[in-house]
Every structure is written in structure tokens, then in C-alpha cells.
Design a protein around this motif. Structure first.
Motif, PDB file in Angstrom:
ATOM      1  N   ASN A  82     112.378  -7.206 106.692  1.00  0.00           N
ATOM      2  CA  ASN A  82     113.506  -8.037 106.267  1.00  0.00           C
ATOM      3  C   ASN A  82     113.929  -8.994 107.375  1.00  0.00           C
ATOM      4  OD1 ASN A  82     113.561  -6.743 103.803  1.00  0.00           O
ATOM      5  ND2 ASN A  82     115.302  -5.440 104.294  1.00  0.00           N
ATOM      6  N   ALA A  83     113.909  -8.509 108.626  1.00  0.00           N
ATOM      7  CA  ALA A  83     114.285  -9.372 109.746  1.00  0.00           C
ATOM      8  C   ALA A  83     113.319 -10.539 109.875  1.00  0.00           C
ATOM      9  CB  ALA A  83     114.331  -8.556 111.040  1.00  0.00           C
ATOM     10  N   CYS A  84     112.025 -10.259 109.733  1.00  0.00           N
ATOM     11  CA  CYS A  84     111.033 -11.338 109.802  1.00  0.00           C
ATOM     12  C   CYS A  84     111.267 -12.368 108.710  1.00  0.00           C
ATOM     13  CB  CYS A  84     109.625 -10.757 109.690  1.00  0.00           C
ATOM     14  SG  CYS A  84     109.062  -9.830 111.126  1.00  0.00           S
ATOM     15  N   ALA A  85     111.486 -11.893 107.491  1.00  0.00           N
ATOM     16  CA  ALA A  85     111.673 -12.808 106.363  1.00  0.00           C
ATOM     17  C   ALA A  85     112.959 -13.609 106.520  1.00  0.00           C
ATOM     18  CB  ALA A  85     111.694 -12.018 105.053  1.00  0.00           C
ATOM     19  N   ALA A  86     114.043 -12.945 106.934  1.00  0.00           N
ATOM     20  CA  ALA A  86     115.324 -13.629 107.065  1.00  0.00           C
ATOM     21  C   ALA A  86     115.299 -14.662 108.188  1.00  0.00           C
ATOM     22  CB  ALA A  86     116.429 -12.605 107.328  1.00  0.00           C
ATOM     23  N   CYS A  87     114.647 -14.340 109.284  1.00  0.00           N
ATOM     24  CA  CYS A  87     114.576 -15.285 110.404  1.00  0.00           C
ATOM     25  C   CYS A  87     113.689 -16.474 110.059  1.00  0.00           C
ATOM     26  CB  CYS A  87     114.086 -14.573 111.663  1.00  0.00           C
ATOM     27  SG  CYS A  87     115.328 -13.474 112.378  1.00  0.00           S
ATOM     28  N   THR A  88     112.636 -16.231 109.294  1.00  0.00           N
ATOM     29  CA  THR A  88     111.807 -17.340 108.828  1.00  0.00           C
ATOM     30  C   THR A  88     112.604 -18.252 107.898  1.00  0.00           C
ATOM     31  OG1 THR A  88     109.771 -16.061 109.016  1.00  0.00           O
ATOM     32  CG2 THR A  88     109.727 -17.945 107.531  1.00  0.00           C
ATOM     33  N   ALA A  89     113.382 -17.662 106.991  1.00  0.00           N
ATOM     34  CA  ALA A  89     114.153 -18.438 106.022  1.00  0.00           C
ATOM     35  C   ALA A  89     115.242 -19.268 106.679  1.00  0.00           C
ATOM     36  CB  ALA A  89     114.758 -17.503 104.979  1.00  0.00           C
ATOM     37  N   THR A  90     115.803 -18.758 107.778  1.00  0.00           N
ATOM     38  CA  THR A  90     116.926 -19.446 108.430  1.00  0.00           C
ATOM     39  C   THR A  90     116.518 -20.206 109.682  1.00  0.00           C
ATOM     40  OG1 THR A  90     117.445 -17.439 109.702  1.00  0.00           O
ATOM     41  CG2 THR A  90     118.580 -17.733 107.583  1.00  0.00           C
ATOM     42  N   GLY A  91     115.242 -20.097 110.073  1.00  0.00           N
ATOM     43  CA  GLY A  91     114.790 -20.750 111.296  1.00  0.00           C
ATOM     44  C   GLY A  91     115.394 -20.154 112.558  1.00  0.00           C
ATOM     45  N   THR A  92     115.672 -18.849 112.513  1.00  0.00           N
ATOM     46  CA  THR A  92     116.310 -18.165 113.646  1.00  0.00           C
ATOM     47  C   THR A  92     115.254 -17.503 114.523  1.00  0.00           C
ATOM     48  OG1 THR A  92     118.203 -17.696 112.217  1.00  0.00           O
ATOM     49  CG2 THR A  92     118.054 -16.456 114.290  1.00  0.00           C
ATOM     50  N   PRO A  93     115.277 -17.717 115.832  1.00  0.00           N
ATOM     51  CA  PRO A  93     114.326 -17.035 116.717  1.00  0.00           C
ATOM     52  C   PRO A  93     114.468 -15.514 116.629  1.00  0.00           C
ATOM     53  CG  PRO A  93     115.424 -18.832 117.872  1.00  0.00           C
ATOM     54  CD  PRO A  93     116.150 -18.655 116.574  1.00  0.00           C
ATOM     55  N   LEU A  94     113.326 -14.837 116.584  1.00  0.00           N
ATOM     56  CA  LEU A  94     113.282 -13.375 116.469  1.00  0.00           C
ATOM     57  C   LEU A  94     112.392 -12.808 117.556  1.00  0.00           C
ATOM     58  CD1 LEU A  94     113.605 -10.613 114.915  1.00  0.00           C
ATOM     59  CD2 LEU A  94     111.596 -11.297 113.577  1.00  0.00           C
ATOM     60  N   LEU A  95     112.859 -11.738 118.189  1.00  0.00           N
ATOM     61  CA  LEU A  95     112.061 -11.017 119.183  1.00  0.00           C
ATOM     62  C   LEU A  95     112.211  -9.531 118.920  1.00  0.00           C
ATOM     63  CD1 LEU A  95     110.371 -11.065 121.840  1.00  0.00           C
ATOM     64  CD2 LEU A  95     112.537 -10.882 123.083  1.00  0.00           C
ATOM     65  N   ALA A  96     111.109  -8.796 118.976  1.00  0.00           N
ATOM     66  CA  ALA A  96     111.149  -7.346 118.829  1.00  0.00           C
ATOM     67  C   ALA A  96     111.159  -6.700 120.213  1.00  0.00           C
ATOM     68  CB  ALA A  96     109.944  -6.852 118.040  1.00  0.00           C
ATOM     69  N   LEU A  97     112.126  -5.818 120.425  1.00  0.00           N
ATOM     70  CA  LEU A  97     112.131  -4.957 121.608  1.00  0.00           C
ATOM     71  C   LEU A  97     111.529  -3.639 121.150  1.00  0.00           C
ATOM     72  CD1 LEU A  97     112.957  -4.362 124.544  1.00  0.00           C
ATOM     73  CD2 LEU A  97     115.183  -3.614 123.671  1.00  0.00           C
ATOM     74  N   GLU A  98     110.262  -3.437 121.472  1.00  0.00           N
ATOM     75  CA  GLU A  98     109.488  -2.362 120.858  1.00  0.00           C
ATOM     76  C   GLU A  98     108.655  -1.634 121.900  1.00  0.00           C
ATOM     77  OE1 GLU A  98     107.152  -2.819 116.914  1.00  0.00           O
ATOM     78  OE2 GLU A  98     105.680  -3.089 118.504  1.00  0.00           O
ATOM     79  N   ARG A  99     108.851  -0.336 121.993  1.00  0.00           N
ATOM     80  CA  ARG A  99     108.072   0.448 122.949  1.00  0.00           C
ATOM     81  C   ARG A  99     106.641   0.637 122.452  1.00  0.00           C
ATOM     82  NH1 ARG A  99     112.653   4.574 121.220  1.00  0.00           N
ATOM     83  NH2 ARG A  99     111.701   5.558 119.412  1.00  0.00           N
ATOM     84  N   ALA A 100     105.730   0.736 123.391  1.00  0.00           N
ATOM     85  CA  ALA A 100     104.322   0.927 123.049  1.00  0.00           C
ATOM     86  C   ALA A 100     104.115   2.308 122.433  1.00  0.00           C
ATOM     87  CB  ALA A 100     103.459   0.776 124.295  1.00  0.00           C
ATOM     88  N   PRO A 101     103.143   2.446 121.531  1.00  0.00           N
ATOM     89  CA  PRO A 101     102.858   3.767 120.964  1.00  0.00           C
ATOM     90  C   PRO A 101     102.277   4.696 122.017  1.00  0.00           C
ATOM     91  CG  PRO A 101     101.220   2.172 120.241  1.00  0.00           C
ATOM     92  CD  PRO A 101     102.273   1.398 120.959  1.00  0.00           C
ATOM     93  N   TRP A 102     102.464   5.989 121.796  1.00  0.00           N
ATOM     94  CA  TRP A 102     101.856   6.975 122.682  1.00  0.00           C
ATOM     95  C   TRP A 102     100.335   6.953 122.527  1.00  0.00           C
ATOM     96  CZ3 TRP A 102     105.840  10.217 119.829  1.00  0.00           C
ATOM     97  CH2 TRP A 102     107.055  10.244 120.518  1.00  0.00           C
ATOM     98  N   GLN A 103      99.654   7.301 123.610  1.00  0.00           N
ATOM     99  CA  GLN A 103      98.205   7.421 123.605  1.00  0.00           C
ATOM    100  C   GLN A 103      97.832   8.861 123.927  1.00  0.00           C
ATOM    101  OE1 GLN A 103      96.268   4.865 122.710  1.00  0.00           O
ATOM    102  NE2 GLN A 103      98.051   3.498 122.546  1.00  0.00           N
TER     103      GLN A 103
END
Length: 259
Positions: A82-103
């Protein structure tokens, strides 16, 4: 004028909220509203859904949001979509703060599965004691394996009769959990299997280290696939992005592909 919408729910989101507060960056912290008593934040806070991507897009317009940071749980896939779609629709910059998966490390006995249904099928036919570390909303998938005794660690005490697993023990607690804590828990409860979501991060990896110590098999549910979006693991990189519009050169911006 900068006005950040921080979609929270992880320890990284809380760390970023502290950093935004210290830097006096105007921001709003949004919780999904899943837990009864979420951690207090130093930012203005809202709780609950937005009404899908369209509702989030309208919220962004109404609140004058200039930037969105998605620091939700890696398995909160619908919110991230939803965040991706909403930011695309509004032209709002989006960044994910996302930890790497465990290995997996030497000595790990991981069984990789795509989702909770596969996780339930990966458990043995014979009755076993299983630490089900997947969160409250995912428990029903394991009702097809009622022969097992499940250990559930939940943030909130469940309502009586709300868990559709005939044999279970509930432990209420909020991370972080150390390896020593989880080693003691697994031994005390006589656990033989562990089911976990590949959330990454340090706050909840203690159970994996404990399982390795005990030689337990781990059913590891892989992350859901998400749309491509820039991401970082570093709070400081988010602050740089807010100030300059780009991630610092020493930080790799990668797509979240559910790997």
C-alpha cells in the motif's frame, strides 16, 4: 517543508523515531494497531489502518506528507505494498528501513518454506513440542497439525478461547530476547522444533542461536515478495536521505524482493 510519515512496528522504527526527534525533523509515527500497548514514541503517534492504498494516498495529501519511511515488519506485506502504491500515486519519495534477512550458519538445521501453510506441513507427523514464534495472527495455519504441543510467545495475553490450537502454552513477553533467555526457555519447555519467520535483526535472533546450540530443526518461513523500492538498514542513512534526497554513497540501495 519536510513532514515525514514513519510507518512503524519494528525496533528500527523506534530507533529512527528517536533520531528524528533529536534532529527536530517534523514527523508522524504510525502504528498498525495490532498490539494493545505499543511502545511510546517521542513523535506524534497515530494507530490503525488508512483504508488501503487509496486511503493512505489521501492521508498523505491531507497531512502534507513530504516523505514516507516504511519501517514496518518485513512480513507486513500488505502495508508495504500500500505504501508503494500510495507514494507512486502522490509522487511522494519512499524509503524502506529494512533489516537484512538472517542467513543460516554452520550447525543450523533450517527447512526453508514459502509460507505458513508450508510451515505447518513441514512439521513431523508424530507429536512433538514446537516453539511457534510466528506471531498471533499466523497461528490458525497450524490447526491442521493438532497433535503437537505449541509454545506461543505473544506480546499481549490472548482472550480465552481465541487460539484454535488444542495443545498450547502461552508465554507473554516483548523482545529483545537474548540467546541465554531463549536457551533457558527452550530447555524448560522441552522444545523439539522451532518455527520462525525470517524477520532479521538482533532483537529476536536469540531463538535461532539457542536452537543451534540444542541442535533443533528450524522451519524458516521466507519473506513475502514486495515491489521494488529503495531500502537501507541504517538510521543515519535515512536522515541523510531526508536532508539530501539520496542515500549516502557508502550505503547500497537495494530492492526488497522477498529473498
Amino acid at each position: 517543508m519536510t513532514q515525514v510519515l514513519l510507518l512503524g512496528g519494528t525496533s528500527g522504527a523506534s530507533q529512527l523515531a528517536q533520531a528524528l526527534h533529536r534532529a527536530a525533523v517534523p514527523a508522524l509515527f504510525s502504528y498498525a494497531g495490532v498490539t494493545q500497548a505499543p511502545l511510546a514514541q517521542p513523535l506524534p503517534t497515530r494507530s490503525g489502518g488508512f483504508g488501503g492504498a487509496a486511503g493512505l494516498a489521501q492521508f498523505i495529501r491531507d497531512q502534507g506528507i513530504s516523505h514516507v519511511v516504511d519501517a514496518t515488519h518485513p512480513f507486513a506485506a500488505q502495508m508495504s505494498r500500500n505504501a508503494c502504491a500510495a507514494c507512486t500515486a502522490t509522487g511522494t519519495p519512499l524509503l524502506a528501513l529494512e533489516r537484512a534477512p538472517w542467513q543460516a550458519q554452520a550447525g543450523d538445521r533450517w527447512i526453508a518454506v514459502a509460507d505458513m501453510a508450508e510451515a505447518a506441513q513441514a512439521l513431523p507427523e508424530a507429536a512433538a513440542r514446537v516453539f511457534l514464534a510466528v506471531g498471533r495472527k499466523q497461528l490458525d495455519a497450524f490447526s491442521v497439525r493438532p497433535q503437537h504441543h505449541y509454545l506461543l510467545r505473544l506480546v499481549d495475553t490472548p482472550e480465552p478461547g481465541s487460539i484454535a490450537l488444542p495443545q498450547h502454552t502461552v508465554v507473554v513477553g516483548r523482545g529483545p530476547f537474548s540467546e541465554a533467555d531463549d536457551l533457558a526457555l527452550l530447555r524448560q519447555q522441552g522444545m523439539q522444533w522451532l518455527v520462525a519467520k525470517n524477520a532479521g535483526g538482533e532483537a529476536t535472533r536469540g531463538k535461532l542461536d539457542a536452537a543451534r546450540r540444542l541442535g533443533l530443526p528450524v522451519v524458516m518461513v521466507q519473506r513475502p515478495a514486495l515491489p521494488d523500492r529503495p531500502r537501507t538498514e541504517e538510521v543515519d542513512a535515512v536522515l541523510h536521505w531526508l536532508a539530501h534526497g539520496v542515500l549516502p554513497l557508502d550505503v547500497t540501495s537495494a530492492a526488497s524482493t522477498g529473498s
